[in-house]
Design a protein around this motif. Structure first.
Motif, PDB file in Angstrom:
ATOM      1  N   GLU A 223      -8.218  -5.783 -18.900  1.00 26.04           N
ATOM      2  CA  GLU A 223      -8.821  -5.599 -17.574  1.00 26.04           C
ATOM      3  C   GLU A 223     -10.339  -5.620 -17.652  1.00 26.04           C
ATOM      4  O   GLU A 223     -11.014  -6.254 -16.825  1.00 26.04           O
ATOM      5  CB  GLU A 223      -8.343  -4.277 -16.975  1.00 26.04           C
ATOM      6  CG  GLU A 223      -8.875  -3.998 -15.578  1.00 26.04           C
ATOM      7  CD  GLU A 223      -8.299  -2.734 -14.986  1.00 26.04           C
ATOM      8  OE1 GLU A 223      -7.273  -2.261 -15.515  1.00 26.04           O
ATOM      9  OE2 GLU A 223      -8.870  -2.216 -14.018  1.00 26.04           O
ATOM     10  N   ALA A 224     -10.898  -4.946 -18.644  1.00 27.85           N
ATOM     11  CA  ALA A 224     -12.353  -4.923 -18.792  1.00 27.85           C
ATOM     12  C   ALA A 224     -12.909  -6.323 -19.056  1.00 27.85           C
ATOM     13  O   ALA A 224     -13.948  -6.718 -18.518  1.00 27.85           O
ATOM     14  CB  ALA A 224     -12.744  -3.976 -19.930  1.00 27.85           C
ATOM     15  N   ILE A 225     -12.199  -7.084 -19.865  1.00 32.99           N
ATOM     16  CA  ILE A 225     -12.662  -8.433 -20.205  1.00 32.99           C
ATOM     17  C   ILE A 225     -12.629  -9.335 -18.976  1.00 32.99           C
ATOM     18  O   ILE A 225     -13.606 -10.029 -18.662  1.00 32.99           O
ATOM     19  CB  ILE A 225     -11.797  -9.015 -21.337  1.00 32.99           C
ATOM     20  CG1 ILE A 225     -12.056  -8.250 -22.633  1.00 32.99           C
ATOM     21  CG2 ILE A 225     -12.075 -10.501 -21.520  1.00 32.99           C
ATOM     22  CD1 ILE A 225     -11.064  -8.554 -23.732  1.00 32.99           C
ATOM     23  N   GLN A 252      -4.089  -5.204 -14.378  1.00 36.85           N
ATOM     24  CA  GLN A 252      -4.021  -4.016 -13.514  1.00 36.85           C
ATOM     25  C   GLN A 252      -2.579  -3.634 -13.211  1.00 36.85           C
ATOM     26  O   GLN A 252      -2.230  -2.446 -13.199  1.00 36.85           O
ATOM     27  CB  GLN A 252      -4.802  -4.290 -12.224  1.00 36.85           C
ATOM     28  CG  GLN A 252      -6.313  -4.364 -12.447  1.00 36.85           C
ATOM     29  CD  GLN A 252      -7.053  -4.947 -11.270  1.00 36.85           C
ATOM     30  OE1 GLN A 252      -6.488  -5.718 -10.477  1.00 36.85           O
ATOM     31  NE2 GLN A 252      -8.332  -4.612 -11.136  1.00 36.85           N
ATOM     32  N   LEU A 253      -1.734  -4.643 -12.984  1.00 35.44           N
ATOM     33  CA  LEU A 253      -0.323  -4.348 -12.757  1.00 35.44           C
ATOM     34  C   LEU A 253       0.317  -3.752 -14.004  1.00 35.44           C
ATOM     35  O   LEU A 253       1.126  -2.814 -13.916  1.00 35.44           O
ATOM     36  CB  LEU A 253       0.414  -5.624 -12.342  1.00 35.44           C
ATOM     37  CG  LEU A 253       0.164  -6.135 -10.915  1.00 35.44           C
ATOM     38  CD1 LEU A 253       0.842  -7.468 -10.709  1.00 35.44           C
ATOM     39  CD2 LEU A 253       0.668  -5.119  -9.889  1.00 35.44           C
ATOM     40  N   ALA A 254      -0.048  -4.301 -15.166  1.00 35.28           N
ATOM     41  CA  ALA A 254       0.500  -3.764 -16.412  1.00 35.28           C
ATOM     42  C   ALA A 254       0.087  -2.315 -16.610  1.00 35.28           C
ATOM     43  O   ALA A 254       0.829  -1.524 -17.220  1.00 35.28           O
ATOM     44  CB  ALA A 254       0.032  -4.609 -17.592  1.00 35.28           C
ATOM     45  N   GLY A 255      -1.079  -1.950 -16.088  1.00 33.52           N
ATOM     46  CA  GLY A 255      -1.550  -0.562 -16.191  1.00 33.52           C
ATOM     47  C   GLY A 255      -1.093   0.314 -15.044  1.00 33.52           C
ATOM     48  O   GLY A 255      -1.502   1.478 -14.960  1.00 33.52           O
ATOM     49  N   GLY A 256      -0.277  -0.212 -14.137  1.00 34.97           N
ATOM     50  CA  GLY A 256       0.234   0.573 -13.026  1.00 34.97           C
ATOM     51  C   GLY A 256      -0.726   0.700 -11.861  1.00 34.97           C
ATOM     52  O   GLY A 256      -0.481   1.471 -10.926  1.00 34.97           O
ATOM     53  N   VAL A 259      -2.755  -0.933  -6.443  1.00 35.33           N
ATOM     54  CA  VAL A 259      -3.732  -1.041  -5.357  1.00 35.33           C
ATOM     55  C   VAL A 259      -4.911  -1.914  -5.778  1.00 35.33           C
ATOM     56  O   VAL A 259      -5.358  -2.798  -5.036  1.00 35.33           O
ATOM     57  CB  VAL A 259      -4.222   0.353  -4.936  1.00 35.33           C
ATOM     58  CG1 VAL A 259      -5.360   0.232  -3.918  1.00 35.33           C
ATOM     59  CG2 VAL A 259      -3.078   1.163  -4.339  1.00 35.33           C
ATOM     60  N   ALA A 260      -5.411  -1.689  -7.000  1.00 30.20           N
ATOM     61  CA  ALA A 260      -6.546  -2.484  -7.475  1.00 30.20           C
ATOM     62  C   ALA A 260      -6.150  -3.953  -7.623  1.00 30.20           C
ATOM     63  O   ALA A 260      -6.924  -4.859  -7.292  1.00 30.20           O
ATOM     64  CB  ALA A 260      -7.048  -1.944  -8.811  1.00 30.20           C
ATOM     65  N   ALA A 261      -4.937  -4.205  -8.112  1.00 26.35           N
ATOM     66  CA  ALA A 261      -4.471  -5.588  -8.257  1.00 26.35           C
ATOM     67  C   ALA A 261      -4.388  -6.264  -6.888  1.00 26.35           C
ATOM     68  O   ALA A 261      -4.797  -7.421  -6.729  1.00 26.35           O
ATOM     69  CB  ALA A 261      -3.118  -5.617  -8.957  1.00 26.35           C
ATOM     70  N   ILE A 262      -3.853  -5.541  -5.896  1.00 23.16           N
ATOM     71  CA  ILE A 262      -3.728  -6.106  -4.547  1.00 23.16           C
ATOM     72  C   ILE A 262      -5.105  -6.404  -3.963  1.00 23.16           C
ATOM     73  O   ILE A 262      -5.361  -7.509  -3.455  1.00 23.16           O
ATOM     74  CB  ILE A 262      -2.958  -5.133  -3.631  1.00 23.16           C
ATOM     75  CG1 ILE A 262      -1.500  -5.023  -4.084  1.00 23.16           C
ATOM     76  CG2 ILE A 262      -3.031  -5.590  -2.179  1.00 23.16           C
ATOM     77  CD1 ILE A 262      -0.726  -3.932  -3.382  1.00 23.16           C
ATOM     78  N   ASP A 263      -6.014  -5.414  -4.037  1.00 19.82           N
ATOM     79  CA  ASP A 263      -7.354  -5.611  -3.471  1.00 19.82           C
ATOM     80  C   ASP A 263      -8.066  -6.780  -4.141  1.00 19.82           C
ATOM     81  O   ASP A 263      -8.721  -7.597  -3.476  1.00 19.82           O
ATOM     82  CB  ASP A 263      -8.185  -4.332  -3.638  1.00 19.82           C
ATOM     83  CG  ASP A 263      -7.666  -3.204  -2.757  1.00 19.82           C
ATOM     84  OD1 ASP A 263      -8.025  -2.039  -3.013  1.00 19.82           O
ATOM     85  OD2 ASP A 263      -6.916  -3.497  -1.800  1.00 19.82           O
ATOM     86  N   GLU A 287       4.382 -10.114  -6.077  1.00 20.13           N
ATOM     87  CA  GLU A 287       4.943  -9.198  -7.072  1.00 20.13           C
ATOM     88  C   GLU A 287       4.457  -7.768  -6.866  1.00 20.13           C
ATOM     89  O   GLU A 287       5.105  -6.816  -7.308  1.00 20.13           O
ATOM     90  CB  GLU A 287       4.571  -9.660  -8.485  1.00 20.13           C
ATOM     91  CG  GLU A 287       5.315 -10.889  -8.962  1.00 20.13           C
ATOM     92  CD  GLU A 287       4.946 -11.278 -10.371  1.00 20.13           C
ATOM     93  OE1 GLU A 287       5.067 -12.460 -10.708  1.00 20.13           O
ATOM     94  OE2 GLU A 287       4.533 -10.380 -11.145  1.00 20.13           O
ATOM     95  N   CYS A 288       3.323  -7.616  -6.210  1.00 22.82           N
ATOM     96  CA  CYS A 288       2.779  -6.281  -5.944  1.00 22.82           C
ATOM     97  C   CYS A 288       3.493  -5.591  -4.781  1.00 22.82           C
ATOM     98  O   CYS A 288       3.278  -4.386  -4.540  1.00 22.82           O
ATOM     99  CB  CYS A 288       1.285  -6.371  -5.624  1.00 22.82           C
ATOM    100  SG  CYS A 288       0.285  -7.062  -6.943  1.00 22.82           S
ATOM    101  N   LEU A 289       4.293  -6.341  -4.036  1.00 28.11           N
ATOM    102  CA  LEU A 289       4.980  -5.768  -2.876  1.00 28.11           C
ATOM    103  C   LEU A 289       6.102  -4.848  -3.348  1.00 28.11           C
ATOM    104  O   LEU A 289       6.859  -5.198  -4.265  1.00 28.11           O
ATOM    105  CB  LEU A 289       5.554  -6.895  -2.026  1.00 28.11           C
ATOM    106  CG  LEU A 289       5.932  -6.591  -0.580  1.00 28.11           C
ATOM    107  CD1 LEU A 289       4.697  -6.252   0.241  1.00 28.11           C
ATOM    108  CD2 LEU A 289       6.648  -7.800   0.018  1.00 28.11           C
ATOM    109  N   PRO A 290       6.253  -3.681  -2.740  1.00 30.19           N
ATOM    110  CA  PRO A 290       7.343  -2.770  -3.128  1.00 30.19           C
ATOM    111  C   PRO A 290       8.709  -3.403  -2.876  1.00 30.19           C
ATOM    112  O   PRO A 290       8.834  -4.369  -2.115  1.00 30.19           O
ATOM    113  CB  PRO A 290       7.125  -1.551  -2.225  1.00 30.19           C
ATOM    114  CG  PRO A 290       5.710  -1.647  -1.760  1.00 30.19           C
ATOM    115  CD  PRO A 290       5.394  -3.096  -1.699  1.00 30.19           C
TER     116      PRO A 290
END
Length: 856
Positions: A223-225, A252-256, A259-263, A287-290
């Protein structure tokens, strides 16, 4: 009458130098090197050819010039010319010879022969260009499917004493390792962040590092990279932004952090609304959708905003093609990529939400997508989803009649396989080759025996059509039936290369034929080899003829007759046997008037007649093709060639007919309309041409790609129509001034425009002394071109020479002998070794003798 021409002057140089000159001291050689550095391959070639005829050039210097000449030809794609240059006896034993021969063979498409030249000796430390030789060897091995060999070739370069070489080798190594699924090893190979690399290599290294960290499960590091990459700005950064944005969301998704992935994805999509790669980000957003989203979920809301709200236009019938033409790639333009993607993914999201209202709207959205964007690959995918939903909702009759995959349903494996095969066929026909390959893979996993083998071969073809050679090679290496399918997969790879006009296709097909002479698909390979040889540059008609002549009557009967006939027609055309080509086409059309490929063969017939000088026959056939098949991709080219044919018929009526044909393209606003308008004007008389071109030119935007050519043609027409009326000349002068004002200083068009401006000034009256013309201004224009060329030599000296001759002529006509001599001498100093410069020097000497003008 003034006519625009483009003359390529020979750059034959004759240096009168001392014996054994150093080529580095020859101006023409240095000019060649400069042209190489400027990527002006043809200019460099001309300079080096000129250097070769320098008197008393010793063998060592000759070798140096020959190698640079070969390099120029290789970079220009002239493999045959380069190999001919490299075969010069004086180069025998030269240490650089294997490297440059290998490069020429690569251009020719003979990867295997090139690889053989780049052996241990030519890639050993100390050998000329040994670093580039190793990189080339690694690339060849990768192209030939040998990843392990490519890594072996790169290994010594990762320990090289030159830092730039080490960085490049380590990046290439890391990319291969990641493709092999070896993230830890790839991470070790990537140079550290503080390595002093170019900005582009630094960003590529970080992207690879992020991928490796993500595959290792180190989502925070990844994520940082990716975040840091997205903060970069500039043209280099834009190359990697799509991959970085998607990589960041995955991390971000892998880290749970949903919200950050969606934004991040929403912001990225908003910023890249016109990107053709949105299909990479929107599935990840979904994929971010519940599993059970709320109706007002942010993802559904944004998808609804992006989706166009249009009513169905008209019913559209969707058919599936299973003919041979379906395997050729097509790429219909998307009318609204974001809108289409948003409709599709919104429908999937609403279906997941699950309320009756949302399910109904989801179905309407997919129907809307299929009606509004029937050529988009997602149109067929929508049908797949609708069929899945029908099965889930118990609408089995509707689902059974549609193209669908049933892998999400508890149905029989055979039915699911058939459904996947149908979906794959529609996806392939729609150009979504990745989807087709996925569906074929599902089908293969549900089948056994010969059925599995056949489906796997089709999957391989789909992987190739998608341009995914790595996936193809992986499939070939891991298939359960790889031994039995090896030859078929080898042929599929070669056929794919043929469809891409890849130079490697011909040798690949030749190798297949030699290695598998009894294979049942050898006739197909021979036909493809002939086609590949004919579409190569340069074409190889001898090889193509050998392949076609090798086919027996029984084998010929198994091949598609239209494709075979087209190959034979094009072979005859390549050999300039245009009458034979025309007869072949006529005979086939007489026997098969309704063949789906009849328009192609009709076009070849018209082309053959045109090339044979039978212009009236050509016009008739080509106009008939354009009229009877207006939707064919060949309709416009046929109409243009028909117009050209009519223009070449030596009758007034034919000239009028050509204008009518050109008008059909112009009035239809065809992509060839601009070409048609220019060609029509050149057929007309000067006054008529000006009347056609003037309103078109005046309506053009400043950045129109045809504006300069149209302006020049218009000015020529105005000049030639002027007569005693000076108004057309004034109009032409204004256009020339306008064109010059919009040109960069180093434009290749500047000198041509200046020359023609001078001609116009010569005919215009002087406003101060109407009895005189503006010859003084014309002289100033011509001389300014000589001055500018002295400061910066142009790539093409044509218009400089013309200005020099014209300036001298004006002065001679005015009997200004000393000025004429000075201009001639200035002209002679430019492009010294050209014939026109020598002529100027001779004229200066003659004028001195004739007029008793002596040097002080």
């Amino acid at each position: 009458m003034l006519r625009r021409t483009l003359i390529a002057l020979p750059l034959a140089t004759m240096f009168a130098a001392a014996a054994g000159p150093d080529p580095g001291k020859l101006p023409v050689f240095r000019e060649g090197l400069e042209a190489l550095s400027m990527r002006l391959w043809e200019v460099a070639e001309a300079r080096f050819e000129a250097a070769l005829i320098t008197p008393d050039l010793d063998p060592e210097a000759r070798q140096l010039v020959l190698l640079r000449l070969a390099e120029a030809r290789i970079r220009a794609g002239d493999a045959e010319g380069a190999l001919k240059t490299l075969s010069e006896p004086v180069l025998t034993g030269n240490a650089e010879l294997p490297f440059w021969k290998a490069q020429a063979l690569i251009v020719e498409g003979d990867f295997t022969a090139a690889l053989a030249l780049l052996d241990e000796n030519s890639t050993a430390p100390g050998a000329p260009h040994f670093r580039e030789s190793r990189f080339t060897r690694a690339s060849l091995l990768l192209a030939l499917g040998d990843q392990a060999g490519a890594l072996e070739a790169l290994t010594p370069l990762t320990k090289d004493k030159e830092a730039a070489t080490v960085f490049r080798a380590r990046l290439e190594t890391a990319a291969i390792l990641l493709d092999q699924g070896k993230a830890e090893e790839a991470l070790t190979s990537i140079p550290p962040p503080n390595a002093k690399m170019t900005p582009r290599n630094s960003m590529r290294a970080e992207l690879l590092r992020g991928r490796a960290q993500l595959e290792k499960g180190e989502h925070q590091a990844a994520e940082a990279i990716f975040s840091k990459l997205l903060e970069q700005e500039g043209p280099e950064a834009r190359i990697f932004q799509n991959d970085a944005a998607v990589g960041l969301a995955k991390a971000q998704l892998a880290g749970g952090n949903r919200v950050a992935a969606i934004d991040g994805l929403i912001a990225f999509i908003e910023k890249q609304r016109d990107s053709p790669r949105l299909g990479q980000a929107l599935p990840l957003l979904l994929e971010c959708l519940p599993e059970k989203p709320a109706p007002d979920d942010i993802i559904l809301s944004r998808l609804d905003e992006w989706a166009p709200n249009s009513l169905p236009k008209s019913p559209v019938g969707i058919a599936i093609g299973n003919g041979s033409s379906a395997v050729w790639p097509t790429a219909p333009p998307a009318a609204d990529e974001l809108g289409t993607q948003a409709i599709y993914h919104l429908a999937l999201g609403l279906r997941r939400e699950g309320s009756p209202e949302s399910k109904s709207k989801a179905r309407r959205l997919l129907v809307q997508l299929r009606l509004d964007y029937p050529t988009h690959p997602l149109a067929e995918r929508s049908l797949l989803e609708l069929s899945r939903w029908d099965l889930a909702d118990g609408r089995k009759t509707e689902a059974a009649t549609a193209l669908a995959t049933l892998d999400e349903q508890a149905t029989s494996p055979v039915l699911r396989a058939e459904a996947s095969l149908s979906a794959a066929a529609t996806a392939f026909g729609a150009g979504d080759f990745t989807l087709a390959a996925g569906e074929l893979s599902k089908a293969a996993n549900l089948l056994d025996g010969e059925a599995r083998r056949d489906v796997t071969i089709n999957e391989a073809a789909a992987r190739l059509a998608a341009g995914d050679l790595a996936a193809f090679d992986a499939l070939a290496g891991h298939s359960k039936d790889r031994d039995a399918m090896a030859a078929d997969l080898e042929l599929e790879r070669a056929l794919y290369l043929t469809s891409k006009r890849d130079p490697a296709a011909t040798p690949a097909l030749d190798r297949f034929i030699l290695d598998h002479p009894s294979h049942p698909r050898v006739p197909e390979a021979r036909l493809a080899a002939a086609i590949s040889a004919l579409q190569s540059s340069p074409a190889d008609p001898a090889f193509a003829k050998a392949q076609l002549d090798s086919l027996t009557a029984e084998e010929t009967a198994t091949l598609p007759s239209a494709a075979l006939t087209l190959a034979r027609i094009r072979l005859a055309g390549t050999e300039h046997l245009w009458e034979e080509a025309a007869v072949l086409a006529e005979n086939y059309l007489a026997a098969n008037p309704d063949d789906p490929r009849a328009p192609e063969i009709t076009y070849e017939l018209g082309l053959a007649r045109y090339q044979n000088g039978d212009y009236n026959d050509a016009r008739i056939k080509l106009e008939e093709l354009a009229t009877t098949h207006p939707q064919s991709t060949l309709a416009s080219p046929a109409l243009l060639l028909a117009a050209r044919s009519a223009a070449l018929v030596a009758t007034a009526q034919a000239k009028q007919e050509s204008a009518v044909l050109y008008d059909r393209l112009i009035e239809a606003k065809d992509p060839l309309a601009d070409v048609a308008r220019l060609e029509k004007a050149r057929v007309l008389g000067a006054a008529e041409a000006a009347a056609v071109l003037l309103p078109w030119f005046e309506g053009m935007k400043k950045d129109h790609p045809q504006r300069i050519i149209a302006g020049l043609d218009l000015c020529v027409a105005l000049y030639n129509s002027a007569g005693s009326d000076k108004a057309p000349l004034e109009r032409a002068l204004g256009i020339y001034v306008d064109l010059l004002a919009g040109l960069p200083e180093n434009s290749a068009w500047r000198f041509e425009i200046q020359y023609n401006r001078g001609l116009v000034l010569e005919r215009l009256p002087d406003p101060k002394v109407p009895s005189k013309t503006r010859e003084a201004e014309a002289l100033d224009v011509y001389f300014s071109v000589l001055e500018e060329a002295a400061r910066q030599a142009p790539a093409d000296w044509t218009w400089v020479h013309r200005c020099g001759v014209r300036a001298r002529t004006l002065l001679e006509n005015a009997k200004r002998w000393e000025a004429a001599i000075a201009v001639a001498e200035r002209h002679a100093q430019l492009d010294r070794d050209s014939e026109l410069s020598k002529e100027a020097a001779g004229r200066a000497a003659a004028l001195k003798l004739e007029n008793f003008v002596w040097d002080k």
